[in-house]
Structure formats: structure tokens, C-alpha cells
Scaffold this active site. Structure first.
Site, PDB file in Angstrom:
ATOM      1  N   ARG A 119       0.811  -1.224   0.000  1.00 21.69           N
ATOM      2  CA  ARG A 119       0.000   0.000   0.000  1.00 21.69           C
ATOM      3  C   ARG A 119       0.845   1.275   0.000  1.00 21.69           C
ATOM      4  O   ARG A 119       0.355   2.336   0.357  1.00 21.69           O
ATOM      5  CB  ARG A 119      -0.989   0.013   1.174  1.00 21.69           C
ATOM      6  CG  ARG A 119      -1.988  -1.155   1.144  1.00 21.69           C
ATOM      7  CD  ARG A 119      -3.087  -0.961   2.184  1.00 21.69           C
ATOM      8  NE  ARG A 119      -4.071  -2.021   2.090  1.00 21.69           N
ATOM      9  CZ  ARG A 119      -4.035  -3.139   2.812  1.00 21.69           C
ATOM     10  NH1 ARG A 119      -3.049  -3.330   3.674  1.00 21.69           N
ATOM     11  NH2 ARG A 119      -4.974  -4.050   2.670  1.00 21.69           N
ATOM     12  N   LYS A 141       2.770  11.129 -11.705  1.00 22.49           N
ATOM     13  CA  LYS A 141       1.893  10.263 -12.489  1.00 22.49           C
ATOM     14  C   LYS A 141       2.582   8.923 -12.700  1.00 22.49           C
ATOM     15  O   LYS A 141       3.711   8.873 -13.189  1.00 22.49           O
ATOM     16  CB  LYS A 141       1.591  10.893 -13.851  1.00 22.49           C
ATOM     17  CG  LYS A 141       0.479  11.916 -13.846  1.00 22.49           C
ATOM     18  CD  LYS A 141       0.137  12.300 -15.278  1.00 22.49           C
ATOM     19  CE  LYS A 141      -1.056  13.223 -15.338  1.00 22.49           C
ATOM     20  NZ  LYS A 141      -1.396  13.560 -16.749  1.00 22.49           N
ATOM     21  N   GLU A 183       8.798  17.325 -25.687  1.00 18.57           N
ATOM     22  CA  GLU A 183       8.222  17.734 -24.410  1.00 18.57           C
ATOM     23  C   GLU A 183       8.834  19.050 -23.929  1.00 18.57           C
ATOM     24  O   GLU A 183       8.177  19.838 -23.249  1.00 18.57           O
ATOM     25  CB  GLU A 183       8.417  16.635 -23.358  1.00 18.57           C
ATOM     26  CG  GLU A 183       7.653  15.347 -23.641  1.00 18.57           C
ATOM     27  CD  GLU A 183       6.165  15.448 -23.361  1.00 18.57           C
ATOM     28  OE1 GLU A 183       5.680  16.542 -22.997  1.00 18.57           O
ATOM     29  OE2 GLU A 183       5.470  14.412 -23.516  1.00 18.57           O
ATOM     30  N   LYS A 225       7.014  22.612 -15.125  1.00 18.96           N
ATOM     31  CA  LYS A 225       6.149  21.499 -14.731  1.00 18.96           C
ATOM     32  C   LYS A 225       5.884  21.524 -13.231  1.00 18.96           C
ATOM     33  O   LYS A 225       4.758  21.269 -12.787  1.00 18.96           O
ATOM     34  CB  LYS A 225       6.745  20.154 -15.139  1.00 18.96           C
ATOM     35  CG  LYS A 225       5.790  19.000 -14.775  1.00 18.96           C
ATOM     36  CD  LYS A 225       5.965  17.764 -15.582  1.00 18.96           C
ATOM     37  CE  LYS A 225       4.817  16.794 -15.323  1.00 18.96           C
ATOM     38  NZ  LYS A 225       4.984  15.519 -16.024  1.00 18.96           N
ATOM     39  N   GLU A 235      -4.660  16.772 -11.694  1.00 15.58           N
ATOM     40  CA  GLU A 235      -5.185  17.088 -13.018  1.00 15.58           C
ATOM     41  C   GLU A 235      -6.685  17.353 -12.992  1.00 15.58           C
ATOM     42  O   GLU A 235      -7.435  16.910 -13.862  1.00 15.58           O
ATOM     43  CB  GLU A 235      -4.861  15.954 -14.007  1.00 15.58           C
ATOM     44  CG  GLU A 235      -4.847  16.412 -15.466  1.00 15.58           C
ATOM     45  CD  GLU A 235      -4.305  15.345 -16.387  1.00 15.58           C
ATOM     46  OE1 GLU A 235      -3.098  15.405 -16.661  1.00 15.58           O
ATOM     47  OE2 GLU A 235      -5.068  14.472 -16.824  1.00 15.58           O
ATOM     48  N   ARG A 239      -3.508  21.348 -14.670  1.00  6.85           N
ATOM     49  CA  ARG A 239      -2.509  20.374 -15.091  1.00  6.85           C
ATOM     50  C   ARG A 239      -2.831  19.763 -16.455  1.00  6.85           C
ATOM     51  O   ARG A 239      -1.930  19.269 -17.150  1.00  6.85           O
ATOM     52  CB  ARG A 239      -2.353  19.275 -14.037  1.00  6.85           C
ATOM     53  CG  ARG A 239      -1.207  18.319 -14.342  1.00  6.85           C
ATOM     54  CD  ARG A 239      -0.892  17.392 -13.181  1.00  6.85           C
ATOM     55  NE  ARG A 239       0.199  16.487 -13.541  1.00  6.85           N
ATOM     56  CZ  ARG A 239       0.800  15.667 -12.682  1.00  6.85           C
ATOM     57  NH1 ARG A 239       0.437  15.637 -11.417  1.00  6.85           N
ATOM     58  NH2 ARG A 239       1.774  14.870 -13.089  1.00  6.85           N
ATOM     59  N   ASN A 243      -0.987  18.284 -21.320  1.00  5.43           N
ATOM     60  CA  ASN A 243      -1.324  17.281 -22.330  1.00  5.43           C
ATOM     61  C   ASN A 243      -1.501  17.888 -23.718  1.00  5.43           C
ATOM     62  O   ASN A 243      -2.112  17.257 -24.596  1.00  5.43           O
ATOM     63  CB  ASN A 243      -2.600  16.535 -21.920  1.00  5.43           C
ATOM     64  CG  ASN A 243      -2.345  15.554 -20.804  1.00  5.43           C
ATOM     65  OD1 ASN A 243      -1.524  14.654 -20.933  1.00  5.43           O
ATOM     66  ND2 ASN A 243      -3.049  15.740 -19.700  1.00  5.43           N
ATOM     67  N   HIS A 246      -1.229  15.678 -26.743  1.00  2.77           N
ATOM     68  CA  HIS A 246      -1.245  14.287 -26.291  1.00  2.77           C
ATOM     69  C   HIS A 246      -2.500  13.523 -26.707  1.00  2.77           C
ATOM     70  O   HIS A 246      -2.452  12.303 -26.846  1.00  2.77           O
ATOM     71  CB  HIS A 246      -1.082  14.221 -24.767  1.00  2.77           C
ATOM     72  CG  HIS A 246       0.308  14.511 -24.306  1.00  2.77           C
ATOM     73  ND1 HIS A 246       0.952  15.698 -24.577  1.00  2.77           N
ATOM     74  CD2 HIS A 246       1.180  13.762 -23.579  1.00  2.77           C
ATOM     75  CE1 HIS A 246       2.159  15.674 -24.031  1.00  2.77           C
ATOM     76  NE2 HIS A 246       2.321  14.513 -23.433  1.00  2.77           N
ATOM     77  N   HIS A 250      -1.442  10.227 -28.280  1.00 10.82           N
ATOM     78  CA  HIS A 250      -1.774   8.914 -27.725  1.00 10.82           C
ATOM     79  C   HIS A 250      -2.536   8.072 -28.745  1.00 10.82           C
ATOM     80  O   HIS A 250      -2.382   6.846 -28.793  1.00 10.82           O
ATOM     81  CB  HIS A 250      -2.604   9.066 -26.449  1.00 10.82           C
ATOM     82  CG  HIS A 250      -1.813   9.536 -25.273  1.00 10.82           C
ATOM     83  ND1 HIS A 250      -2.394   9.936 -24.079  1.00 10.82           N
ATOM     84  CD2 HIS A 250      -0.475   9.671 -25.095  1.00 10.82           C
ATOM     85  CE1 HIS A 250      -1.451  10.292 -23.224  1.00 10.82           C
ATOM     86  NE2 HIS A 250      -0.284  10.133 -23.821  1.00 10.82           N
ATOM     87  N   HIS A 263       7.059   7.964 -27.869  1.00  9.33           N
ATOM     88  CA  HIS A 263       6.040   8.834 -27.279  1.00  9.33           C
ATOM     89  C   HIS A 263       6.251  10.288 -27.692  1.00  9.33           C
ATOM     90  O   HIS A 263       5.306  10.978 -28.115  1.00  9.33           O
ATOM     91  CB  HIS A 263       6.071   8.696 -25.752  1.00  9.33           C
ATOM     92  CG  HIS A 263       5.158   9.655 -25.050  1.00  9.33           C
ATOM     93  ND1 HIS A 263       3.796   9.574 -25.139  1.00  9.33           N
ATOM     94  CD2 HIS A 263       5.430  10.740 -24.265  1.00  9.33           C
ATOM     95  CE1 HIS A 263       3.243  10.555 -24.427  1.00  9.33           C
ATOM     96  NE2 HIS A 263       4.212  11.273 -23.904  1.00  9.33           N
TER      97      HIS A 263
END
Length: 357
Positions: A119, A141, A183, A225, A235, A239, A243, A246, A250, A263
Site C-alpha cells: 500500500r 503520475k 516535451e 512542470k 489534473e 494540469r 497534455n 497528447h 496517444h 512517445h
């Protein structure tokens, strides 16, 4: 050495940026750690395994090693379970510390393992690709991919620290450098027009890995960032501007098969499409969109999107965490440094897709 600090409800931690940081990793291992587990891939292990083992030996703690296959296609449940098998097999406890040594795939999957194991155990990000140094290692993330969508299974989980050694970039292929630079230039587009102009001026120096240019680019990217993430860790609003490009990117990755395009390559091309959509929907000046396309070309990323077929494009883009009520939401620009999230009807998007379908 330069330091940037990230402050979020989920954790406060430093980003250390400096040549030779790979050799001083012991300094970032908490004193109460009972053991260390390095998660890496076969390529990075061959390049930096001995150095990292030597650096971590200074802690006096047991150091375990978990090597995964190299590639986006291995960012899966099977790889995650390989990590769990190794941790459980070595009887690592809650005071163990994981070290993510590698690019974005390793950082994401190691961070997700750290979030889940018992956990939650502590972990460090030690990014070895430019893309990971300026983006995926910062902000907490963590995720794995699913055949129906990229990064759809994961958690927000902040590291203890991010250790960035720009010297490791010298071993990267030119294609990886270009992918990472996608990026970098993104931050100028969404949050800092002056940085965008700087990137235009220094594109060739960045591709050539000029030491001063790279360090400045990494530091400024991390600062931008950290600023965004510190305001919106999960997000829920701001935030999402990270993206930019993206949603399209994606879709390219998923549509072609993970690993076919890097990517950053997909994001670079996606930013060109997003800029075109911004001209049509958000009033972005055509000249700015042309500059974005030119800079993506200058850093060596593709600007011509593959033809996936309109139906496939929209099916893929609907599997996106930014969407609400089955409407696709895109990050769009009204000007350099001015990004916002907006739902756009499919009919307005079709003309920017390959073939204008």
C-alpha cells in the site's frame, strides 16, 4: 547543481539537476531505509548498472536488482507483476526504497509498483532519457498501458526525489533526443512564450546536446512542470494543459501499436495537429501554428500524422482521461503561453486529420 522544488499535497520533494548525480545517489536514500530495489531495463542496466551499484553500495544497505525488457510494449501488467514477484521474493518491507532507473516506461511502472506494494513504499526517480528528465519523472503520475488506452491504469504517487544527470543523455540515439525535445518545446507553447523563442534559437544546439543548452532546457522544463503540478496535483484543472498534443499523440501510439513511434514523436506530431485545430477553434494566429510546425521539424520529430482512418482516430481519442460525457476535450492555444482545455465536436476536428476526412 541546480535544485527545483515540487510542493503538492501528496509530497514535497527536490529535483536535483547536475552532472555526476548518478554517482551520488546514496545521498538521496533515506537513512531509515531497510533495503533498496533498483527497477531498470536491460539496456540501461548494461550502460549504468555498475555505476549505480557502486553508488548505492555507499548506503551499506542490501541492493536488489529488477530488470525489465526495454520498450513501451512492456509497460504492462506482466512487467508490473515481475516487480512484485522480485520484491516479495526478497521479502522487502515497508521501509524499503525503490529506485526507478530508466526512461518514462521504467519510471511510470516503478512508481506504480511503489504506490501499490504494501500500500505504498518510497521511491526515487532517476530518469535516463531526456523525455523522462523533463516530463514523466516529475509530478507523480504512474501507470501502465492497456490495449484500449495508454496510461489508463495507474495512480498519482509522488517520489521522494528526482535525480537528473544530464551527462547520461550522451548515450541516447538521436531519435530519443528528438522525442525528448518535443516535451521541452511543449512548455514554451503552453506556459512560457519566451522559452519557446529560446527553443527556436537553440534547436540545433539542443539536438547536438550542447551541455549548457541542455541543462538550461531541463531546468526550465522542470520549473514549469513543478509550477503546474504544485497548483494541480491530480489534473482537476490546470494540469491538463501539460497534455497539449497528447490527445492526438496517444491515438497515434495506440493506433500504430505501442513502440512503433516513440512517445515524444507522437506528441510532437500531435502538437502540430493541436495547433491546426487551435487556428480553427481558438483563434490562434496562423503564423504561430506555422512556427510550431517548423520547430517540431527543427528538433527532428515527424509532422505528418499517419492515416488511421477517421473512425479509428475518434475511437482512440475517446479513450482519454480528459474527456467528459463522451465528448473529446483537447488542449488548445489562443496564443503562445495561453493554453486551455476545450471540448470540440468531431465535425470541427475532421479537417485537421490526415486527408481532411
Amino acid at each position: 547543481m541546480h535544485s527545483v522544488h515540487v510542493d503538492t499535497p501528496g509530497g514535497h520533494y527536490p529535483i536535483h539537476i547536475g552532472r555526476g548525480r548518478l554517482d551520488t545517489l546514496a545521498d538521496s536514500i533515506p537513512a531509515d531505509a531497510t533495503s533498496v530495489a533498483v527497477v531498470t531495463n536491460t539496456t540501461v542496466a548494461g550502460l549504468y548498472g555498475d555505476r549505480v551499484r557502486a553508488a548505492l553500495a555507499a548506503t551499506g544497505k542490501a541492493v536488489h536488482w529488477v530488470e525489465l525488457p526495454d520498450g513501451e510494449q512492456y509497460k504492462t501488467w506482466d512487467s508490473l507483476n515481475r516487480i512484485f514477484d522480485a520484491l516479495l521474493g526478497a521479502a522487502l518491507d515497508r521501509k524499503s526504497v525503490l529506485v526507478a532507473l530508466g526512461g518514462g516506461v521504467v519510471g511510470d511502472i516503478c512508481g506504480f509498483a511503489a504506490a501499490c506494494y504494501m500500500r505504498g513504499v518510497r521511491f526515487l526517480q532517476v530518469p535516463t532519457t531526456l523525455l523522462a528528465q523533463v516530463d514523466s519523472s516529475v509530478g507523480g503520475k504512474t501507470a501502465i498501458n492497456h490495449p484500449l488506452g495508454k496510461n489508463m491504469i495507474g495512480a498519482f504517487y509522488q517520489p521522494q526525489a528526482v535525480e537528473i544527470d544530464p551527462q547520461v543523455l550522451a548515450t541516447l540515439p538521436a531519435r530519443e533526443i528528438s522525442a525528448g525535445l518535443a516535451e521541452v518545446i511543449k512548455y514554451g507553447m503552453i506556459a512560457d512564450a519566451d522559452f519557446f523563442v529560446w527553443c527556436e534559437t537553440h534547436a540545433q544546439a539542443l539536438r547536438a546536446l550542447d551541455a549548457d543548452a541542455i541543462e538550461h532546457a531541463v531546468r526550465r522544463s522542470c520549473e514549469l512542470k513543478a509550477w503546474v503540478v504544485s497548483q494541480d496535483e491530480r489534473e482537476s484543472g490546470l494540469r491538463a494543459i501539460l497534455n497539449f498534443g497528447h490527445t492526438f499523440g496517444h491515438a497515434i501510439e495506440s493506433g500504430l501499436g505501442y513502440g512503433h513511434w516513440l512517445h515524444g514523436e507522437a506528441v510532437g506530431c500531435g502538437m502540430v495537429l493541436a495547433a491546426e485545430l487551435s487556428v480553427r477553434v481558438s483563434g490562434l494566429d496562423r503564423a504561430v501554428a506555422d512556427r510550431i510546425r517548423a520547430l517540431v521539424e527543427a528538433i527532428g520529430c515527424p509532422t505528418q500524422a499517419p492515416d488511421l482512418g477517421a473512425g479509428r482516430w475518434f475511437d482512440l481519442m475517446r479513450v482519454d482521461k480528459k474527456n467528459e460525457g463522451h465528448r473529446i476535450r483537447y488542449v488548445l492555444l489562443s496564443e503562445l503561453g495561453g493554453a486551455r482545455l476545450q471540448a470540440v465536436d468531431d465535425d470541427r476536428v475532421r479537417p485537421v486529420l490526415p486527408g481532411g476526412v
